[in-house]
Design an enzyme around this catalytic site. Structure first.
Site, PDB file in Angstrom:
ATOM      1  N   HIS A   9       0.815  -1.218   0.000  1.00 34.10           N
ATOM      2  CA  HIS A   9       0.000   0.000   0.000  1.00 34.10           C
ATOM      3  C   HIS A   9       0.851   1.271   0.000  1.00 34.10           C
ATOM      4  O   HIS A   9       2.061   1.237   0.273  1.00 34.10           O
ATOM      5  CB  HIS A   9      -0.920   0.017   1.225  1.00 34.10           C
ATOM      6  CG  HIS A   9      -0.158   0.024   2.531  1.00 34.10           C
ATOM      7  ND1 HIS A   9       0.458   1.140   3.038  1.00 34.10           N
ATOM      8  CD2 HIS A   9       0.106  -0.980   3.410  1.00 34.10           C
ATOM      9  CE1 HIS A   9       1.055   0.847   4.180  1.00 34.10           C
ATOM     10  NE2 HIS A   9       0.864  -0.445   4.428  1.00 34.10           N
ATOM     11  N   GLU A  82      -2.023  -6.956   7.471  1.00 36.81           N
ATOM     12  CA  GLU A  82      -0.657  -6.901   7.971  1.00 36.81           C
ATOM     13  C   GLU A  82      -0.496  -7.828   9.184  1.00 36.81           C
ATOM     14  O   GLU A  82      -1.475  -8.260   9.802  1.00 36.81           O
ATOM     15  CB  GLU A  82      -0.296  -5.454   8.353  1.00 36.81           C
ATOM     16  CG  GLU A  82       1.109  -5.233   8.874  1.00 36.81           C
ATOM     17  CD  GLU A  82       2.200  -5.648   7.894  1.00 36.81           C
ATOM     18  OE1 GLU A  82       2.335  -6.871   7.656  1.00 36.81           O
ATOM     19  OE2 GLU A  82       2.931  -4.770   7.398  1.00 36.81           O
TER      20      GLU A  82
END
Length: 209
Positions: A9, A82
């Site tokens: 990202h 994550e």
């Protein structure tokens, strides 16, 4: 030949402040949104047939930049989140070193951290499973783009390739909005075609947390 793009990202204020995000749902900042647009303009040339993303906003909004150019819808997979960093989340790495010195030392040494931090094995397994399911969405010989996170990308790809932790530590962290390109060969299986590819950035590389 199936191609899988594993895309980190864009930048967030927590990246910029060296603050541990983990599974905290932090949004992209202005730089991150621009990085997503710049990266999407490169990735659209690969003619992706599917886009899959972590459901956390920083990845979902990164994926949205590519979806806007391709007209594709985004599939969301929580397994692409994550690494869960437990009590570390929200602290800067300097604060983590002060508050959790033993865990921090193990992290720096590439060892399992312990405590409530997700293990590398668990992280690698869940992300690798998600990557394989995403790859299955590709049309024959097609490309799938997966938007995820720094530690998740590296550990998931490493697990998919069967690499030991020691080998993974030789790879530098993915820069924001950069990606790993994997290809699937009928005889050799998954192979790394490119690593840390993306739009030019003069910013320093933030840690993959």
């Amino acid at each position: 030949m199936t191609r899988l793009i594993v895309w980190r990202h864009g930048n967030t204020d927590w990246n910029a402040g060296n603050r541990v995000q983990g599974q905290t749902d932090v949004s992209l900042n202005d730089l991150g949104r621009q990085q997503a647009v710049d990266a999407a303009e490169l990735l659209v040339k690969l003619k992706p047939g599917a886009i899959v993303s972590s459901d956390l906003r920083r990845s979902a909004d990164t994926a949205a930049a590519l979806a806007a150019l391709t007209g594709l819808s985004i599939s969301y997979d929580k397994r692409l989140r994550e690494r869960y960093f437990g009590a570390w989340q929200g602290y800067t790495m300097t604060e983590v070193a002060q508050l959790f010195p033993d865990q921090h030392a193990r992290w720096q040494a590439g060892q399992e951290v312990g405590g409530d931090v997700e293990s590398l094995d668990e992280l690698g397994r869940r992300v690798s499973d998600a990557l394989l399911d995403a790859a299955a969405l590709a049309p024959p010989g097609g490309t799938v783009v997966v938007a995820t996170h720094g530690a998740a990308a590296r550990q998931g790809v490493g697990h998919l390739l069967g690499w030991p932790i020691e080998q993974l530590r030789t790879l530098r962290a993915l820069q924001n909005c950069h990606w790993i390109e994997l290809t699937l060969d009928d005889k050799r299986g998954w192979q790394v075609a490119a690593y840390n590819v993306g739009p030019f950035s003069e910013r320093p590389v933030p840690p993959p947390v």
